[in-house]
Design a protein around this motif. Structure first.
Motif, short mmCIF file in Angstrom:
data_model
loop_
_atom_site.label_atom_id
_atom_site.label_comp_id
_atom_site.label_asym_id
_atom_site.label_seq_id
_atom_site.Cartn_x
_atom_site.Cartn_y
_atom_site.Cartn_z
N GLU A 45 36.38 34.71 48.78
CA GLU A 45 37.09 35.16 49.98
C GLU A 45 36.88 36.63 50.32
OE1 GLU A 45 41.22 34.03 49.77
OE2 GLU A 45 40.72 32.20 48.70
N SER A 46 36.19 37.34 49.49
CA SER A 46 36.07 38.78 49.66
C SER A 46 34.93 39.16 50.58
CB SER A 46 35.85 39.43 48.28
OG SER A 46 35.73 40.81 48.41
N ASP A 47 35.14 40.25 51.30
CA ASP A 47 34.08 40.87 52.06
C ASP A 47 33.44 41.92 51.16
OD1 ASP A 47 34.62 39.43 54.43
OD2 ASP A 47 36.29 40.78 54.87
N GLU A 48 32.57 42.71 51.72
CA GLU A 48 31.87 43.73 50.94
C GLU A 48 32.65 45.04 50.87
OE1 GLU A 48 29.03 43.55 49.10
OE2 GLU A 48 29.26 41.41 49.47
N PHE A 49 33.93 44.95 50.54
CA PHE A 49 34.70 46.18 50.35
C PHE A 49 35.72 45.95 49.25
CE2 PHE A 49 36.63 43.83 53.83
CZ PHE A 49 37.97 43.79 53.49
N ASP A 50 36.31 47.02 48.76
CA ASP A 50 37.27 46.97 47.67
C ASP A 50 38.62 46.49 48.18
OD1 ASP A 50 35.17 48.16 46.31
OD2 ASP A 50 36.02 50.17 46.40
N HIS A 51 39.29 45.67 47.37
CA HIS A 51 40.58 45.08 47.78
C HIS A 51 41.73 45.59 46.92
CE1 HIS A 51 38.89 42.19 50.59
NE2 HIS A 51 37.91 42.03 49.72
N PRO A 52 42.85 45.97 47.58
CA PRO A 52 44.04 46.38 46.83
C PRO A 52 44.76 45.17 46.25
CG PRO A 52 44.50 46.42 49.18
CD PRO A 52 43.03 46.08 49.02
N CYS A 53 45.62 45.39 45.29
CA CYS A 53 46.35 44.29 44.65
C CYS A 53 47.12 43.44 45.67
CB CYS A 53 47.33 44.82 43.61
SG CYS A 53 46.55 45.49 42.15
N GLY A 54 47.67 44.06 46.71
CA GLY A 54 48.44 43.33 47.71
C GLY A 54 47.63 42.29 48.47
N TRP A 55 46.32 42.48 48.57
CA TRP A 55 45.45 41.54 49.27
C TRP A 55 45.48 40.16 48.62
CZ3 TRP A 55 40.78 39.22 47.52
CH2 TRP A 55 40.03 38.57 48.51
N PHE A 56 45.74 40.09 47.31
CA PHE A 56 45.71 38.84 46.59
C PHE A 56 46.94 37.98 46.83
CE2 PHE A 56 42.87 41.70 44.47
CZ PHE A 56 41.78 40.91 44.16
N GLY A 57 48.05 38.60 47.23
CA GLY A 57 49.26 37.87 47.56
C GLY A 57 50.02 37.32 46.35
N GLY A 84 43.55 57.32 46.09
CA GLY A 84 44.88 57.93 46.05
C GLY A 84 45.68 57.31 44.92
N LEU A 85 46.82 56.70 45.24
CA LEU A 85 47.66 56.05 44.24
C LEU A 85 47.30 54.58 44.05
CD1 LEU A 85 51.13 57.55 45.22
CD2 LEU A 85 49.61 58.27 43.37
N GLU A 86 46.33 54.10 44.78
CA GLU A 86 46.02 52.67 44.80
C GLU A 86 44.65 52.39 44.16
OE1 GLU A 86 46.79 49.87 48.39
OE2 GLU A 86 44.86 50.87 48.72
N ARG A 87 44.61 51.38 43.32
CA ARG A 87 43.33 50.92 42.77
C ARG A 87 42.88 49.70 43.56
NH1 ARG A 87 43.46 51.72 36.22
NH2 ARG A 87 43.60 53.98 36.38
N ARG A 88 41.60 49.69 43.89
CA ARG A 88 41.03 48.56 44.62
C ARG A 88 39.89 47.97 43.81
NH1 ARG A 88 40.86 50.78 50.85
NH2 ARG A 88 43.02 51.46 50.91
N SER A 89 39.71 46.67 43.97
CA SER A 89 38.78 45.93 43.12
C SER A 89 37.73 45.18 43.92
CB SER A 89 39.57 44.91 42.29
OG SER A 89 40.60 45.53 41.57
N ARG A 90 36.61 44.95 43.23
CA ARG A 90 35.51 44.14 43.77
C ARG A 90 34.83 43.45 42.59
NH1 ARG A 90 30.85 46.98 47.19
NH2 ARG A 90 32.72 47.96 47.95
N LEU A 91 34.43 42.21 42.76
CA LEU A 91 33.73 41.47 41.72
C LEU A 91 32.34 42.06 41.51
CD1 LEU A 91 34.28 38.88 40.00
CD2 LEU A 91 32.92 37.65 41.68
N ARG A 92 31.89 42.10 40.28
CA ARG A 92 30.56 42.63 39.95
C ARG A 92 29.53 41.50 40.09
NH1 ARG A 92 30.91 46.31 34.56
NH2 ARG A 92 28.68 46.44 35.03
N VAL A 93 29.33 41.04 41.30
CA VAL A 93 28.49 39.87 41.57
C VAL A 93 27.07 40.06 41.05
CG1 VAL A 93 27.49 38.44 43.40
CG2 VAL A 93 29.88 39.16 43.56
N ASP A 94 26.41 41.12 41.45
CA ASP A 94 25.02 41.32 41.04
C ASP A 94 24.90 41.47 39.53
OD1 ASP A 94 24.19 41.16 43.68
OD2 ASP A 94 24.20 43.33 43.97
N ASP A 95 25.80 42.24 38.94
CA ASP A 95 25.76 42.47 37.49
C ASP A 95 25.98 41.17 36.72
OD1 ASP A 95 25.44 45.13 38.14
OD2 ASP A 95 27.50 45.68 37.67
#
Length: 113
Positions: A45-57, A84-95
């Motif tokens: 479901e992810s686009d090519e950008f980092d997602h904050p924890c709230g995006w997961f619901g 800032g105070l927020e960590r955002r995540s992305r899957l390491r698809v290529d790796d």
């Protein structure tokens, strides 16, 4: 280069190099259902950008989610950046594809609970 291309991303938080990824560590991280759900959602479901924890619901305490994301990052499943105070995540698809061909297909085929 336009203004959007010139935006610098924050550095990645510490994570293992691709050559240091170990299947048993990745699989241990993914053995927990919530962490598998995080990886699957980022994959499907992810686009090519980092997602904050709230995006997961998820309706979980922040401390619990922080722990799960840290386990995934330290296992090499996700990248994380500090905004800032927020960590955002992305899957390491290529790796993950380079190191463990077929693993992402298995994650995609896993039914979420």
């Amino acid at each position: 280069m336009d203004a959007v291309d010139a935006v610098e991303l924050p550095p990645l938080l510490p994570e293992p190099a691709v050559s240091d990824l170990r299947l048993e560590v990745v699989m241990a991280a993914l053995s927990e259902p919530l962490r598998m759900t995080i990886a699957r959602k980022l994959l499907l479901e992810s686009d090519e950008f980092d997602h904050p924890c709230g995006w997961f619901g998820f309706d979980r305490p922040k401390s619990s989610l922080t722990h799960h994301f840290k386990v995934l990052r330290e296992a090499g499943v996700i990248h994380q950046r500090q905004y800032g105070l927020e960590r955002r995540s992305r899957l390491r698809v290529d790796d993950l594809n380079d190191r463990f061909p077929g693993l992402l297909d298995l994650i995609a085929a896993t039914q979420s609970r």
